[in-house]
Design a protein around this motif. Structure first.
Motif, PDB file in Angstrom:
ATOM      1  N   PRO A  49     -45.944  46.451 -43.669  1.00 50.45           N
ATOM      2  CA  PRO A  49     -45.093  46.425 -42.466  1.00 50.45           C
ATOM      3  C   PRO A  49     -44.579  47.832 -42.186  1.00 50.45           C
ATOM      4  O   PRO A  49     -44.085  48.497 -43.098  1.00 50.45           O
ATOM      5  N   SER A  50     -44.719  48.272 -40.938  1.00 55.38           N
ATOM      6  CA  SER A  50     -44.336  49.642 -40.600  1.00 55.38           C
ATOM      7  C   SER A  50     -44.052  49.746 -39.107  1.00 55.38           C
ATOM      8  O   SER A  50     -44.791  49.178 -38.296  1.00 55.38           O
ATOM      9  N   PRO A  51     -43.010  50.509 -38.733  1.00 52.32           N
ATOM     10  CA  PRO A  51     -42.744  50.689 -37.293  1.00 52.32           C
ATOM     11  C   PRO A  51     -43.861  51.465 -36.600  1.00 52.32           C
ATOM     12  O   PRO A  51     -43.970  51.448 -35.393  1.00 52.32           O
ATOM     13  N   GLY A 104     -41.661  48.372 -47.605  1.00 52.28           N
ATOM     14  CA  GLY A 104     -41.014  49.676 -47.782  1.00 52.28           C
ATOM     15  C   GLY A 104     -39.580  49.621 -47.290  1.00 52.28           C
ATOM     16  O   GLY A 104     -39.237  48.801 -46.443  1.00 52.28           O
ATOM     17  N   SER A 163     -46.901  46.488 -37.303  1.00 50.25           N
ATOM     18  CA  SER A 163     -45.567  46.452 -36.707  1.00 50.25           C
ATOM     19  C   SER A 163     -45.313  45.077 -36.107  1.00 50.25           C
ATOM     20  O   SER A 163     -46.200  44.522 -35.458  1.00 50.25           O
ATOM     21  N   VAL A 164     -44.116  44.552 -36.311  1.00 52.69           N
ATOM     22  CA  VAL A 164     -43.785  43.248 -35.715  1.00 52.69           C
ATOM     23  C   VAL A 164     -43.011  43.425 -34.415  1.00 52.69           C
ATOM     24  O   VAL A 164     -42.598  42.450 -33.797  1.00 52.69           O
ATOM     25  N   GLY A 165     -42.838  44.683 -33.984  1.00 50.64           N
ATOM     26  CA  GLY A 165     -42.152  44.890 -32.707  1.00 50.64           C
ATOM     27  C   GLY A 165     -41.627  46.311 -32.605  1.00 50.64           C
ATOM     28  O   GLY A 165     -41.482  46.990 -33.627  1.00 50.64           O
ATOM     29  N   TYR A 224     -38.947  48.054 -32.538  1.00 55.57           N
ATOM     30  CA  TYR A 224     -37.517  48.204 -32.826  1.00 55.57           C
ATOM     31  C   TYR A 224     -37.432  48.581 -34.317  1.00 55.57           C
ATOM     32  O   TYR A 224     -38.423  48.480 -35.054  1.00 55.57           O
ATOM     33  N   LEU A 237     -36.121  48.268 -38.140  1.00 52.46           N
ATOM     34  CA  LEU A 237     -35.523  47.403 -39.158  1.00 52.46           C
ATOM     35  C   LEU A 237     -35.127  48.272 -40.339  1.00 52.46           C
ATOM     36  O   LEU A 237     -35.548  49.435 -40.437  1.00 52.46           O
ATOM     37  N   ALA A 254     -40.024  41.781 -41.680  1.00 54.99           N
ATOM     38  CA  ALA A 254     -41.360  41.811 -41.067  1.00 54.99           C
ATOM     39  C   ALA A 254     -42.354  41.013 -41.905  1.00 54.99           C
ATOM     40  O   ALA A 254     -43.198  40.289 -41.375  1.00 54.99           O
TER      41      ALA A 254
END
Ligand SMILES: Nc1ccccc1-c1cnco1
Length: 239
Positions: free
Chosen positions: A83-85, A109, A132-134, A136, A138, A144
């Protein structure tokens, strides 16, 4: 499917033992294992982060604990999901793709992220997908990871009681879902659309599709309908 999750907050992933994911586990469809990254630290303070090379605010997760953790839980040929922005967006197509994998490992992470060499090292022997789940921010990958596991697990054959319910869901056909109603027929002076009480299944299907097209054009014009792009012409005289 086997899912391993590595995190410094294993308790955050406790919901994976409940409800849908819990039922899937009981049915043997999903085998979830959560690991504490600090199990692979060797110093008294169980250190997992350090200051970033090149300066800047925040801390970066050290490569050594992650390297040992993935050596232990990521088999060659498995899929590492990070999971990553800055990852590829999680859409239904990606959820479907990941649902076809035998073994997912999620690396959650925290801080400013994981030393990039961890991903590079894993990519020499496994598929790596940064997700990425969106758009924004976290505080970490755990929330995520819960989203990713739920979106994927519910697509596993046998997971959902009625697989037909998957067909009409938002995003499955590129459209948002139509509005839904149930008893009572009148509530606080508001009526259920008469077509839904008509018993005319053709008219009901047509109304539901038109509502889905309308909602998609109003709320998500960016979603391309597989058959054709949703245009204002679809709604000529309706808006
Ligand atoms: N913001 C984050 C921080 C850490 C790990 C993942 C994320 C994330 C994932 N999708 C959007 O953000």
């Amino acid at each position: 499917m086997r899912v391993d999750v590595v995190t410094i907050f294993p308790e955050y992933l406790a919901p994976l033992g409940l409800s849908l994911a819990g039922r899937a586990r009981d049915a043997g469809l999903l085998d979830v294992h959560v690991h504490d990254l600090r199990s692979w630290t060797h110093d008294r303070h169980r250190t997992v982060d350090d200051t970033p090379y090149g300066g800047g605010a925040g801390m970066v997760m050290k490569p050594e604990p992650w390297g040992e953790a993935l050596d232990a839980v990521l088999p060659d040929g498995a899929t590492l999901v990070v999971p990553s922005p800055s990852g590829e967006p999680l859409r239904q197509a990606l959820a479907r793709e990941l649902a076809g994998r035998e073994h997912l490992v999620l690396a959650c992470g925290r801080y400013e992220g994981i030393d990039q060499r961890v991903v590079e090292d894993a990519a020499t022997r496994a598929e790596v997908r940064e997700v990425s789940v969106g758009d924004y921010v976290l505080n970490g990958g755990e929330a995520a990871a819960l989203v990713i596991v739920e979106a994927v697990a519910r697509l596993l054959p046998g997971f959902m009681g009625n697989p037909d319910s998957l067909l009409e869901e938002s995003h499955e056909d590129g459209l948002l879902e139509y509005p839904v109603y149930t008893r009572p027929a009148t509530w606080r002076g508001r009526e259920v659309p008469p077509v839904l009480l008509s018993g005319d299944h053709g008219a009901i299907a047509a109304w539901r599709h038109e509502q889905a097209v309308r909602r998609t054009a109003e709320r998500r014009p960016d979603l391309a309908h597989p058959a054709r792009a949703v245009t204002s012409g679809d709604l000529e005289g309706h808006l």
